[in-house]
Design a protein around this motif. Structure first.
Motif, PDB file in Angstrom:
ATOM      1  N   TYR A 140      54.679  64.478 -24.337  1.00  0.00           N
ATOM      2  CA  TYR A 140      55.973  64.145 -23.755  1.00  0.00           C
ATOM      3  C   TYR A 140      56.378  62.751 -24.202  1.00  0.00           C
ATOM      4  O   TYR A 140      55.554  61.851 -24.276  1.00  0.00           O
ATOM      5  CB  TYR A 140      55.911  64.164 -22.227  1.00  0.00           C
ATOM      6  N   ALA A 141      57.662  62.571 -24.481  1.00  0.00           N
ATOM      7  CA  ALA A 141      58.188  61.231 -24.752  1.00  0.00           C
ATOM      8  C   ALA A 141      58.661  60.654 -23.433  1.00  0.00           C
ATOM      9  O   ALA A 141      59.326  61.336 -22.649  1.00  0.00           O
ATOM     10  CB  ALA A 141      59.336  61.299 -25.742  1.00  0.00           C
ATOM     11  N   CYS A 142      58.313  59.415 -23.177  1.00  0.00           N
ATOM     12  CA  CYS A 142      58.792  58.756 -21.962  1.00  0.00           C
ATOM     13  C   CYS A 142      60.318  58.797 -21.970  1.00  0.00           C
ATOM     14  O   CYS A 142      60.947  58.423 -22.967  1.00  0.00           O
ATOM     15  CB  CYS A 142      58.298  57.312 -21.920  1.00  0.00           C
ATOM     16  N   PRO A 143      60.937  59.242 -20.877  1.00  0.00           N
ATOM     17  CA  PRO A 143      62.398  59.311 -20.836  1.00  0.00           C
ATOM     18  C   PRO A 143      63.074  57.941 -20.831  1.00  0.00           C
ATOM     19  O   PRO A 143      64.284  57.852 -20.999  1.00  0.00           O
ATOM     20  CB  PRO A 143      62.689  60.079 -19.549  1.00  0.00           C
ATOM     21  N   VAL A 144      62.306  56.874 -20.674  1.00  0.00           N
ATOM     22  CA  VAL A 144      62.864  55.527 -20.669  1.00  0.00           C
ATOM     23  C   VAL A 144      62.687  54.859 -22.028  1.00  0.00           C
ATOM     24  O   VAL A 144      63.642  54.384 -22.635  1.00  0.00           O
ATOM     25  CB  VAL A 144      62.220  54.654 -19.564  1.00  0.00           C
ATOM     26  N   CYS A 145      61.450  54.832 -22.532  1.00  0.00           N
ATOM     27  CA  CYS A 145      61.161  54.072 -23.754  1.00  0.00           C
ATOM     28  C   CYS A 145      60.717  54.940 -24.923  1.00  0.00           C
ATOM     29  O   CYS A 145      60.458  54.424 -26.007  1.00  0.00           O
ATOM     30  CB  CYS A 145      60.086  53.017 -23.475  1.00  0.00           C
ATOM     31  N   GLN A 190      50.340  61.970 -23.778  1.00  0.00           N
ATOM     32  CA  GLN A 190      49.543  63.161 -24.055  1.00  0.00           C
ATOM     33  C   GLN A 190      49.915  64.355 -23.195  1.00  0.00           C
ATOM     34  O   GLN A 190      49.957  65.482 -23.664  1.00  0.00           O
ATOM     35  CB  GLN A 190      48.071  62.824 -23.860  1.00  0.00           C
ATOM     36  N   ASP A 191      50.157  64.120 -21.909  1.00  0.00           N
ATOM     37  CA  ASP A 191      50.389  65.229 -20.983  1.00  0.00           C
ATOM     38  C   ASP A 191      51.137  64.713 -19.754  1.00  0.00           C
ATOM     39  O   ASP A 191      51.536  63.549 -19.699  1.00  0.00           O
ATOM     40  CB  ASP A 191      49.068  65.889 -20.583  1.00  0.00           C
ATOM     41  N   GLU A 192      51.317  65.605 -18.768  1.00  0.00           N
ATOM     42  CA  GLU A 192      52.051  65.249 -17.554  1.00  0.00           C
ATOM     43  C   GLU A 192      51.416  64.062 -16.828  1.00  0.00           C
ATOM     44  O   GLU A 192      52.115  63.164 -16.367  1.00  0.00           O
ATOM     45  CB  GLU A 192      52.095  66.447 -16.599  1.00  0.00           C
ATOM     46  N   PRO A 247      61.249  66.774 -22.063  1.00  0.00           N
ATOM     47  CA  PRO A 247      60.752  67.997 -22.677  1.00  0.00           C
ATOM     48  C   PRO A 247      59.555  67.734 -23.582  1.00  0.00           C
ATOM     49  O   PRO A 247      59.375  66.637 -24.103  1.00  0.00           O
ATOM     50  CB  PRO A 247      61.947  68.508 -23.490  1.00  0.00           C
ATOM     51  N   GLU A 248      58.746  68.757 -23.740  1.00  0.00           N
ATOM     52  CA  GLU A 248      57.587  68.648 -24.632  1.00  0.00           C
ATOM     53  C   GLU A 248      58.056  68.375 -26.056  1.00  0.00           C
ATOM     54  O   GLU A 248      59.073  68.898 -26.492  1.00  0.00           O
ATOM     55  CB  GLU A 248      56.770  69.929 -24.615  1.00  0.00           C
ATOM     56  N   GLU A 249      57.298  67.528 -26.750  1.00  0.00           N
ATOM     57  CA  GLU A 249      57.609  67.195 -28.132  1.00  0.00           C
ATOM     58  C   GLU A 249      56.340  67.184 -28.955  1.00  0.00           C
ATOM     59  O   GLU A 249      55.250  66.989 -28.431  1.00  0.00           O
ATOM     60  CB  GLU A 249      58.285  65.816 -28.208  1.00  0.00           C
ATOM     61  N   GLU A 250      56.487  67.376 -30.221  1.00  0.00           N
ATOM     62  CA  GLU A 250      55.372  67.312 -31.170  1.00  0.00           C
ATOM     63  C   GLU A 250      55.246  65.868 -31.635  1.00  0.00           C
ATOM     64  O   GLU A 250      56.221  65.254 -32.045  1.00  0.00           O
ATOM     65  CB  GLU A 250      55.667  68.221 -32.366  1.00  0.00           C
ATOM     66  N   PHE A 251      54.034  65.304 -31.537  1.00  0.00           N
ATOM     67  CA  PHE A 251      53.799  63.939 -31.980  1.00  0.00           C
ATOM     68  C   PHE A 251      52.706  63.925 -33.029  1.00  0.00           C
ATOM     69  O   PHE A 251      51.754  64.695 -32.951  1.00  0.00           O
ATOM     70  CB  PHE A 251      53.375  63.035 -30.812  1.00  0.00           C
ATOM     71  N   GLU A 252      52.833  63.035 -33.990  1.00  0.00           N
ATOM     72  CA  GLU A 252      51.787  62.861 -34.984  1.00  0.00           C
ATOM     73  C   GLU A 252      50.860  61.730 -34.569  1.00  0.00           C
ATOM     74  O   GLU A 252      50.299  61.036 -35.393  1.00  0.00           O
ATOM     75  CB  GLU A 252      52.415  62.569 -36.345  1.00  0.00           C
ATOM     76  N   THR A 253      50.689  61.565 -33.268  1.00  0.00           N
ATOM     77  CA  THR A 253      49.856  60.515 -32.702  1.00  0.00           C
ATOM     78  C   THR A 253      48.534  61.126 -32.271  1.00  0.00           C
ATOM     79  O   THR A 253      48.496  62.240 -31.770  1.00  0.00           O
ATOM     80  CB  THR A 253      50.550  59.894 -31.474  1.00  0.00           C
ATOM     81  N   PHE A 269      45.811  61.629 -29.722  1.00  0.00           N
ATOM     82  CA  PHE A 269      45.612  61.478 -28.288  1.00  0.00           C
ATOM     83  C   PHE A 269      44.135  61.630 -27.980  1.00  0.00           C
ATOM     84  O   PHE A 269      43.354  62.096 -28.795  1.00  0.00           O
ATOM     85  CB  PHE A 269      46.401  62.548 -27.518  1.00  0.00           C
ATOM     86  N   GLU A 270      43.745  61.266 -26.758  1.00  0.00           N
ATOM     87  CA  GLU A 270      42.354  61.331 -26.361  1.00  0.00           C
ATOM     88  C   GLU A 270      41.766  62.727 -26.508  1.00  0.00           C
ATOM     89  O   GLU A 270      40.590  62.881 -26.770  1.00  0.00           O
ATOM     90  CB  GLU A 270      42.182  60.866 -24.906  1.00  0.00           C
ATOM     91  N   ASP A 271      42.593  63.773 -26.341  1.00  0.00           N
ATOM     92  CA  ASP A 271      42.054  65.124 -26.424  1.00  0.00           C
ATOM     93  C   ASP A 271      41.636  65.492 -27.840  1.00  0.00           C
ATOM     94  O   ASP A 271      40.959  66.482 -28.048  1.00  0.00           O
ATOM     95  CB  ASP A 271      43.043  66.152 -25.863  1.00  0.00           C
ATOM     96  N   THR A 272      42.016  64.688 -28.806  1.00  0.00           N
ATOM     97  CA  THR A 272      41.597  64.957 -30.185  1.00  0.00           C
ATOM     98  C   THR A 272      40.485  64.017 -30.619  1.00  0.00           C
ATOM     99  O   THR A 272      40.001  64.114 -31.737  1.00  0.00           O
ATOM    100  CB  THR A 272      42.788  64.803 -31.164  1.00  0.00           C
ATOM    101  N   THR A 273      40.071  63.109 -29.728  1.00  0.00           N
ATOM    102  CA  THR A 273      39.030  62.145 -30.090  1.00  0.00           C
ATOM    103  C   THR A 273      37.876  62.131 -29.101  1.00  0.00           C
ATOM    104  O   THR A 273      37.152  61.157 -29.007  1.00  0.00           O
ATOM    105  CB  THR A 273      39.620  60.713 -30.176  1.00  0.00           C
TER     106      THR A 273
END
Length: 121
Positions: free
Chosen positions: A3-8, A13-15, A61-67, A69-73
């Motif tokens: 998710y992208a922060c709706p402010v910045c 990673q998740d909710e 809304p959910e978005e695809e990120f090329e970042t 996240f902890e779930d991949t490390t």
């Protein structure tokens, strides 16, 4: 996905991470995040990350990120009770704290401001 922060628009990673990001930024004095939460989820200070996450993701809304996240490390555990109010003094801000806690909060606020300023450049 995340998710992208709706402010910045900072990727989360998740909710739970989105809820924590918004709440901690607000509690550390970021007026944009606090104002957004006050407008969209007025009772946010009484919610835990799960409940707050459910509410704030309706605006992010959910978005695809090329970042990465902890779930991949290998992940991590936040620990604690899962309730925001258990991690924060009853009143928001330095007025509810004294001594070392106030100094730590002031340092965290300065670091957060620097982070946002460097992102804007």
């Amino acid at each position: 996905m995340g998710y992208a922060c709706p402010v910045c628009e900072t990727p989360q990673q998740d909710e739970e991470h989105l809820a924590n990001h918004l709440a901690f930024a607000a509690m550390l004095g970021n007026e944009g995040h606090e104002g957004w939460l006050d407008e969209h989820v007025p009772e946010w200070g009484k919610m835990g990350p799960d409940e707050l996450g459910d509410r704030v993701t309706t605006f992010a809304p959910e978005e695809e990120f090329e970042t990465v996240f902890e779930d991949t490390t290998g992940g991590h555990d936040h620990g604690g009770s899962g309730r925001l109010e258990d991690a924060v003094p009853p009143q928001r801000g330095r007025q509810a704290m004294g001594g070392e806690a106030s100094e730590v909060l002031a340092e965290a606020q300065a670091m957060t401001r620097e982070m946002y300023e460097s992102e804007e450049e």
